[in-house]
Design a protein around this motif. Sequence first.
Motif, PDB file in Angstrom:
ATOM      1  N   GLU A  32       0.839  -1.204   0.000  1.00 32.51           N
ATOM      2  CA  GLU A  32       0.000   0.000   0.000  1.00 32.51           C
ATOM      3  C   GLU A  32       0.878   1.260   0.000  1.00 32.51           C
ATOM      4  N   GLU A  81       1.227   4.212  -2.906  1.00 36.09           N
ATOM      5  CA  GLU A  81       1.106   5.677  -2.717  1.00 36.09           C
ATOM      6  C   GLU A  81       2.276   6.403  -3.361  1.00 36.09           C
ATOM      7  N   GLU A  82       3.454   5.828  -3.186  1.00 37.30           N
ATOM      8  CA  GLU A  82       4.648   6.443  -3.767  1.00 37.30           C
ATOM      9  C   GLU A  82       4.587   6.403  -5.303  1.00 37.30           C
ATOM     10  N   ARG A  99       2.351   9.070  -6.560  1.00 39.22           N
ATOM     11  CA  ARG A  99       2.996  10.375  -6.460  1.00 39.22           C
ATOM     12  C   ARG A  99       4.015  10.554  -7.606  1.00 39.22           C
TER      13      ARG A  99
END
Length: 246
Positions: A116, A120-121, A124
């Motif tokens: 997870e 997210e990274e 981004r």
Amino acid sequence: MDKVNILGIKVSKHTIDSAADQIIEYITNGDKRRCVFTPNSEIIMMAYRDKKFAEVLNSADILTADGIGVVYASKMLRNPILERAAGFDTACAVLKKMAPLGKSVYLFGAKPGVAEAAGEEMLRRFPGIKIAGCADGYFDEEKQVNIIADINEKKPDLLFVCLGAPKQEKWISEHRDELDFGVAMGIGGSLDVFAGTVKRAPEFYQKHGIEWLYRLLKQPSRIGRMMDLPKFGFTVLLNGKKFPQE
Ligand code: UDP
């Protein structure tokens, strides 16, 4: 020649960029169940000793050279690979090219919560990418059934399997036919690197082909595995020519 036969393992001579282009082509063509593994010298030594594992590796559509040892071996065999195409770098190149196309990636492996955080990274760094789903890499039979069902429901364009070698390659090979995905990549500790739980070697080590030394300093318990590096060099020197180049 687009491949080099290193001790029976047919490693593609792809650069990071050309491997990523080929993977994107598979995805945009709507291909199913393509496989990409990224063997380093330890993994090739493992396959040299284990014929069944060698078959698993050679069943991939692309095997990129993850490690300077593999690049040196190709030069010793006079069928040189131009650059190292590490799993993490190749994965980043694919995600970058996938993002504007809005394609999806499923993240499977590493400790609970890591996939997870890695997702997210990725969102981004590669805006436009779709995270199809996440599952950690510590499972029993029952959990595995759910993971397979989840992947088949999400039908990701790309599937990262990060269970370490040789577990991830064997897992992909065993379940390939029952899974619905475009391209699967076995890329070891990459989710940890995306999530920031494990740091990649500083550029100095990467540039000089001594990333293995950095990893050894950080995790001295890897010494056993690393002894395969000199063994690999000697084996290629002594026996490498017995394997025909196409
Ligand atoms: N791992 C996992 N399930 C397991 C064993 C390992 O998900 O049963 C994960 C582990 O948490 C780590 C990755 O697999 O994220 C292995 O990383 P490593 O750097 O050791 O892989 P390598 O590329 O060196 O084989």
